[in-house]
Enzyme design. Structure first.
Site, PDB file in Angstrom:
ATOM      1  N   HIS A  15       0.952  -1.060  -0.004  1.00 25.20           N
ATOM      2  CA  HIS A  15      -0.064  -0.173   0.163  1.00 25.20           C
ATOM      3  C   HIS A  15       0.889   0.982   0.206  1.00 25.20           C
ATOM      4  O   HIS A  15       1.802   1.058  -0.014  1.00 25.20           O
ATOM      5  CB  HIS A  15      -0.600  -0.075   1.283  1.00 25.20           C
ATOM      6  CG  HIS A  15      -0.259   0.106   2.951  1.00 25.20           C
ATOM      7  ND1 HIS A  15      -1.321   0.590   3.584  1.00 25.20           N
ATOM      8  CD2 HIS A  15       0.181   0.087   2.804  1.00 25.20           C
ATOM      9  CE1 HIS A  15      -0.307   1.205   4.490  1.00 25.20           C
ATOM     10  NE2 HIS A  15       0.996   0.893   4.266  1.00 25.20           N
ATOM     11  N   CYS A  34       6.029   5.683   4.365  1.00 26.18           N
ATOM     12  CA  CYS A  34       4.402   5.320   3.694  1.00 26.18           C
ATOM     13  C   CYS A  34       3.857   6.147   2.563  1.00 26.18           C
ATOM     14  O   CYS A  34       3.651   5.507   2.247  1.00 26.18           O
ATOM     15  CB  CYS A  34       3.466   5.392   4.760  1.00 26.18           C
ATOM     16  SG  CYS A  34       4.166   3.652   6.381  1.00 26.18           S
ATOM     17  N   HIS A  40       5.211   0.255  -0.591  1.00 23.64           N
ATOM     18  CA  HIS A  40       6.462  -0.585   0.405  1.00 23.64           C
ATOM     19  C   HIS A  40       5.041  -1.444   0.515  1.00 23.64           C
ATOM     20  O   HIS A  40       3.861  -1.711   0.432  1.00 23.64           O
ATOM     21  CB  HIS A  40       6.796   0.594   1.225  1.00 23.64           C
ATOM     22  CG  HIS A  40       4.958   0.655   2.557  1.00 23.64           C
ATOM     23  ND1 HIS A  40       4.933   1.444   2.234  1.00 23.64           N
ATOM     24  CD2 HIS A  40       4.978   0.271   3.417  1.00 23.64           C
ATOM     25  CE1 HIS A  40       3.880   2.013   3.365  1.00 23.64           C
ATOM     26  NE2 HIS A  40       4.322   1.089   3.613  1.00 23.64           N
ATOM     27  N   HIS A  42       3.774  -4.938   3.792  1.00 23.47           N
ATOM     28  CA  HIS A  42       3.862  -5.235   5.448  1.00 23.47           C
ATOM     29  C   HIS A  42       3.307  -6.903   5.389  1.00 23.47           C
ATOM     30  O   HIS A  42       3.033  -7.202   4.712  1.00 23.47           O
ATOM     31  CB  HIS A  42       2.821  -4.520   5.792  1.00 23.47           C
ATOM     32  CG  HIS A  42       3.117  -3.095   6.326  1.00 23.47           C
ATOM     33  ND1 HIS A  42       3.893  -3.018   6.892  1.00 23.47           N
ATOM     34  CD2 HIS A  42       2.773  -2.356   5.661  1.00 23.47           C
ATOM     35  CE1 HIS A  42       3.841  -2.068   6.929  1.00 23.47           C
ATOM     36  NE2 HIS A  42       2.782  -0.711   5.663  1.00 23.47           N
ATOM     37  N   ASP A  80      -4.382 -10.346   0.612  1.00 26.69           N
ATOM     38  CA  ASP A  80      -3.286 -11.289   0.045  1.00 26.69           C
ATOM     39  C   ASP A  80      -2.124 -11.126  -1.430  1.00 26.69           C
ATOM     40  O   ASP A  80      -2.708 -11.407  -2.346  1.00 26.69           O
ATOM     41  CB  ASP A  80      -3.138 -13.338  -0.250  1.00 26.69           C
ATOM     42  CG  ASP A  80      -1.611 -13.267   0.027  1.00 26.69           C
ATOM     43  OD1 ASP A  80      -0.528 -13.146   1.420  1.00 26.69           O
ATOM     44  OD2 ASP A  80      -1.420 -14.666  -0.337  1.00 26.69           O
ATOM     45  N   HIS A  81      -0.694 -10.431  -1.550  1.00 31.03           N
ATOM     46  CA  HIS A  81      -0.198 -10.298  -2.262  1.00 31.03           C
ATOM     47  C   HIS A  81      -1.000  -9.696  -3.254  1.00 31.03           C
ATOM     48  O   HIS A  81      -0.860  -9.427  -4.613  1.00 31.03           O
ATOM     49  CB  HIS A  81       0.075 -11.394  -3.036  1.00 31.03           C
ATOM     50  CG  HIS A  81       1.315 -12.651  -2.120  1.00 31.03           C
ATOM     51  ND1 HIS A  81       0.629 -13.417  -1.752  1.00 31.03           N
ATOM     52  CD2 HIS A  81       2.770 -12.582  -2.457  1.00 31.03           C
ATOM     53  CE1 HIS A  81       2.029 -13.486  -0.681  1.00 31.03           C
ATOM     54  NE2 HIS A  81       3.312 -13.601  -1.356  1.00 31.03           N
ATOM     55  N   GLU A 129      -0.017  -4.645  11.450  1.00 32.38           N
ATOM     56  CA  GLU A 129       0.238  -3.934  10.184  1.00 32.38           C
ATOM     57  C   GLU A 129       1.672  -4.669  10.385  1.00 32.38           C
ATOM     58  O   GLU A 129       2.608  -4.749   9.791  1.00 32.38           O
ATOM     59  CB  GLU A 129       0.051  -2.566  10.189  1.00 32.38           C
ATOM     60  CG  GLU A 129       0.699  -2.161   8.805  1.00 32.38           C
ATOM     61  CD  GLU A 129       0.832  -0.558   8.727  1.00 32.38           C
ATOM     62  OE1 GLU A 129      -0.300  -0.263   7.449  1.00 32.38           O
ATOM     63  OE2 GLU A 129       0.882   0.293   9.109  1.00 32.38           O
TER      64      GLU A 129
HETATM   65 NI    NI Z   1       2.688   1.253   5.763  1.00 33.41          NI
END
Ligand code: NI
Length: 139
Positions: A15, A34, A40, A42, A80-81, A129
């Site tokens: 995100h 961020c 990036h 998580h 996911d992914h 996160e």
């Molecule tokens: Ni983040």
């Protein structure tokens, strides 16, 4: 005799936090790394807690295999992914924060938990996160 039962699942997602109404400087100031333009990722951990009275026939509040399958089908398979900003329909038009994500997860699960157990209702969701940052929501 209310008992709280939890299931832990995992997903990875990308995100960025960027408010298009603000300047780049203000985004960098508020969101720091961020706001990185090229995203990036998580490693998210989700913990779903349901509550209820154990069924006298099974001793269970909920069959955890069914709760796991519900979380996977309704949540983790969809994120996911994925890129939370671009790929996930229920995050369109929203800031892709962990807070907003957990509110959407709640909306998805709240009516579906009673379908897998006649005595269970959704109590809370926790969403990590990072190992040190998590949010919790009770609806
Ligand atoms: Ni983040």
């Amino acid at each position: 005799m209310m008992v709280f039962v939890s299931r832990h699942e995992h997903f990875n997602a990308a995100h960025k936090l960027y408010n298009p109404n603000w300047s780049k400087e203000k985004n960098d100031d508020v969101f720091g790394p961020c706001a990185n333009a090229n995203w990036h990722g998580h490693n998210f951990e989700i913990i779903v807690t349901v509550k209820g009275i154990p069924d006298p026939d099974t001793g269970f509040v909920v069959d955890l295999k069914r709760l796991s399958k519900l979380i996977r089908t309704e949540i983790t398979d969809k994120v996911d992914h994925k890129n939370l900003n671009l790929d996930v329909d229920f995050m369109q038009g929203k800031m892709a924060s962990t807070e907003n994500l957990i509110i959407e997860f709640w909306k998805i699960l709240v009516d579906k938990v009673p379908l897998i157990s006649k005595s269970a209702t959704l109590h809370s969701i926790k969403l990590y996160e990072t190992p040190r940052n998590y949010v919790e929501y009770f609806g």
